[in-house]
Design an enzyme around this catalytic site. Sequence first.
Site, PDB file in Angstrom:
ATOM      1  CG  ASP A  61      -0.355  -0.027   2.523  1.00 44.12           C
ATOM      2  OD1 ASP A  61       0.879  -0.209   2.597  1.00 44.12           O
ATOM      3  OD2 ASP A  61      -1.083   0.132   3.532  1.00 44.12           O
ATOM      4  CB  SER A  62       4.583   1.696  -0.045  1.00 48.21           C
ATOM      5  OG  SER A  62       4.850   0.537  -0.814  1.00 48.21           O
ATOM      6  CG  ASP A 103       0.399  -3.995   2.105  1.00 46.70           C
ATOM      7  OD1 ASP A 103       0.239  -4.783   3.057  1.00 46.70           O
ATOM      8  OD2 ASP A 103       1.254  -3.091   2.086  1.00 46.70           O
ATOM      9  CE  LYS A 157       3.162  -5.934   3.720  1.00 49.68           C
ATOM     10  NZ  LYS A 157       2.635  -4.807   4.525  1.00 49.68           N
ATOM     11  CD  GLU A 189       7.661  -0.443   7.508  1.00 46.93           C
ATOM     12  OE1 GLU A 189       6.674  -1.155   7.196  1.00 46.93           O
ATOM     13  OE2 GLU A 189       7.863   0.694   7.044  1.00 46.93           O
TER      14      GLU A 189
HETATM   15  O1  KIV Z   1       3.573  -1.179   1.600  1.00 42.57           O
HETATM   16  C1  KIV Z   1       4.743  -1.579   1.615  1.00 42.57           C
HETATM   17  O2  KIV Z   1       5.550  -1.301   0.728  1.00 42.57           O
HETATM   18  C2  KIV Z   1       5.144  -2.407   2.734  1.00 42.57           C
HETATM   19  C3  KIV Z   1       6.603  -2.718   2.860  1.00 42.57           C
HETATM   20  C4  KIV Z   1       7.313  -1.546   3.401  1.00 42.57           C
HETATM   21  C5  KIV Z   1       6.837  -3.931   3.666  1.00 42.57           C
HETATM   22  O3  KIV Z   1       4.342  -2.792   3.519  1.00 42.57           O
END
Ligand code: KIV
Length: 263
Positions: free
Chosen positions: A41-42, A80, A109, A178
């Site tokens: 979700d980044s 995510d 995730k 993290e």
């Molecule tokens: O959203 C993301 O990129 C993440 C990673 C930082 C593990 O959750």
Amino acid sequence: MDVIKIMKMKGKEKIVMITAYDAPSARIAWEAGVDIILVGDSLGNNVLGYKDTIPVTMEEMLIHVSAVRRGAEEAFIVADMPFLSYQVSESEAIKNAGLFLKSGANAVKLEGGGEFAELIRKLVASGIPVMGHLGLTPQSVNVFGGYKVQGKTEGSRKKLIEDAIALEEAGVFSIVLEMVVEEVAREITEKVKVPTIGIGAGRYCDGQVLVWHDVLGLNPEFSPRFVKKYADLYRISLEAVRTYKEEVKEGKFPGVENVFRKK
Ligand code: KIV
């Protein structure tokens, strides 16, 4: 790759995960041989221009998960679960996680500890593999009061270990750690049987994950200690686009080799 193979890598071979958000980057990640592609979700801060991950929606994530699948047909893809896609009710969470699998993900995730153990049990029982995420969980940035390293105090260490064990018992196939101090990440890695995948969590995790834009140097203002920039694509892209602009202005592009003629 599948969840069983990933779990068997613990203690034998380091797991490599990288984020990708579109088909071309997924193709590169696959060709490079990474073990897991995470559609994080980044997406929010790296692609959609949000300041954090909070605004990211299911609809946005689904578009990018399908694009990543189209770019890497054989890859193991983790999607995510965005903010509020799994916290409101279990039935909504199962439905949303299922939508990710229908769009091409192999697993989901979600951020959080023991409070999500029951939900994780239900997801796994429904046939949806789950990757946990502990430590600095960006969807809770407003509760943490910023992006802070976790595990520094005895209370925080204890809570992280309890949460990791709760996630393992609930059935996750791996856990992202993290921004966790290295000693605590190491302790968790030794205590749980599922692989840990670190980002800013030191050298002793079972694998590492980094964000696409950080690995390739696409975020010039972002260079935290835990990131290693393997290329400077921001500078390279800027130079390329500037040269293109100059060549058009100067009448150098298109050249004779770029035009179509009758014969
Ligand atoms: O959203 C993301 O990129 C993440 C990673 C930082 C593990 O959750």
